[in-house]
Design an enzyme around this catalytic site. Sequence first.
Site, short mmCIF file in Angstrom:
data_model
loop_
_atom_site.label_atom_id
_atom_site.label_comp_id
_atom_site.label_asym_id
_atom_site.label_seq_id
_atom_site.Cartn_x
_atom_site.Cartn_y
_atom_site.Cartn_z
N GLU A 75 0.82 -1.22 0.00
CA GLU A 75 0.00 0.00 0.00
C GLU A 75 0.85 1.26 0.00
OE1 GLU A 75 1.52 -0.27 3.86
OE2 GLU A 75 0.48 -1.85 2.77
N ASP A 76 2.06 1.19 0.58
CA ASP A 76 2.92 2.37 0.65
C ASP A 76 3.31 2.87 -0.74
OD1 ASP A 76 4.40 0.09 0.21
OD2 ASP A 76 5.85 0.45 1.80
N TYR A 77 3.64 1.95 -1.65
CA TYR A 77 4.02 2.33 -3.01
C TYR A 77 2.86 3.05 -3.71
CZ TYR A 77 4.95 1.88 -8.01
OH TYR A 77 5.11 2.14 -9.35
#
Length: 394
Positions: free
Chosen positions: A235-237
Amino acid sequence: MAVLDLALQGLAIFGCVLFFVLWFMHFLSIVYTRLHLNKKVSDKQPYSKLPGVSLLKPLKGVDPNLINNLETFFELDYPKFEILLCVQDLDDPAVDVCKKLLGKYPSVDAKLFIGGKKVGINPKINNLMPGYEVAKYDLIWICDSGIKVKPDTLTDMANQMTEKVGLVHGLPYVADRQGFAATLEQVYFGTSHPRSYISANVTGFKCVTGMSCLMRKEVLDQAGGLIAFAQYIAEDYFMAKAIADRGWKFSMATQVAMQNSGCYSISQFQSRMIRWAKLRINMLPATIICEPISECFVASLIIGWAAHHIFRWDIMVFFMCHCLAWFIFDYIQLRGVQGGPLNFSKLDYAVAWFIRESMTIYIFLSALWDPTISWRTGRYRLRCGGTAEEILDV
């Protein structure tokens, strides 16, 4: 023969280009580390006018360092912030740790959320949803449970959040701990990882890990909120991509995101590297080509062959000299990220460096072989593009 000669000439030119690209990355990351990391920067806004921050803390289970890591957030020196502790299960031992800290620091604006909210396959997003929905400040700080901070860490990050910046992130590193497994992690996060991470960010590529990220809530809401990223494991990307797509810039904190997990081993490190490689391959298929040739031993062989083809230099002599230079520059990089004396000897560094470099091909091939990953309490099958589906036990 003419076609073969042309192909060999092309490969030799590729080897030369690879040499210059990789050493540009070495120099760029070392210079940036020396100039930016672990430096005290002047405040860009008065302390009393720093923006409010909602800290989202996803918790799952406990380890020997959890309470100490969490306590560093309760001791932050920052004028206006709230801590939103998110635990998925009522019987999770992390609940007792949270309650203990809530009782110890009654003056800190902190709340505990239990149960999560199922909005997708990503367990971290599901866990954070209740906290995100009630966050009251304009800035959201998502920070993993294994991270510890200094009293001025949030001040440093908030000062990087200037007018055109939408996301501030910390370079992942590892705290000093005992044992060879800790040394191995520290060598990786102080050499190979920052070389790629820093080079990508300085040259305009958006490379962000979600261990410690300060983001504008308004921008996340424009992208659909946390729920929009629940279909992804990484999810960070995709959060970073959504922020960049809306024209916002990124900034790197001067302090590293200091990992301080109390549970670590060589096998855990290897499994983590394989999981990350699988995610990169599925999100960015070009990784299949770029990643192996950016590692020391493979790159040295390719460049050594190119040097032999063009200059008739001895391949093995060049290979050994190139690896030695890489080894030395990695040590310089490591010392820069550490920002002080290392907790282990040069011999420990040499052994850890050699083992880490020797692991790279096995890690990469393992990632290619099996597209499924185990993360937290679930197993997932990755799809091209970064989405995933949960594998349910029948």
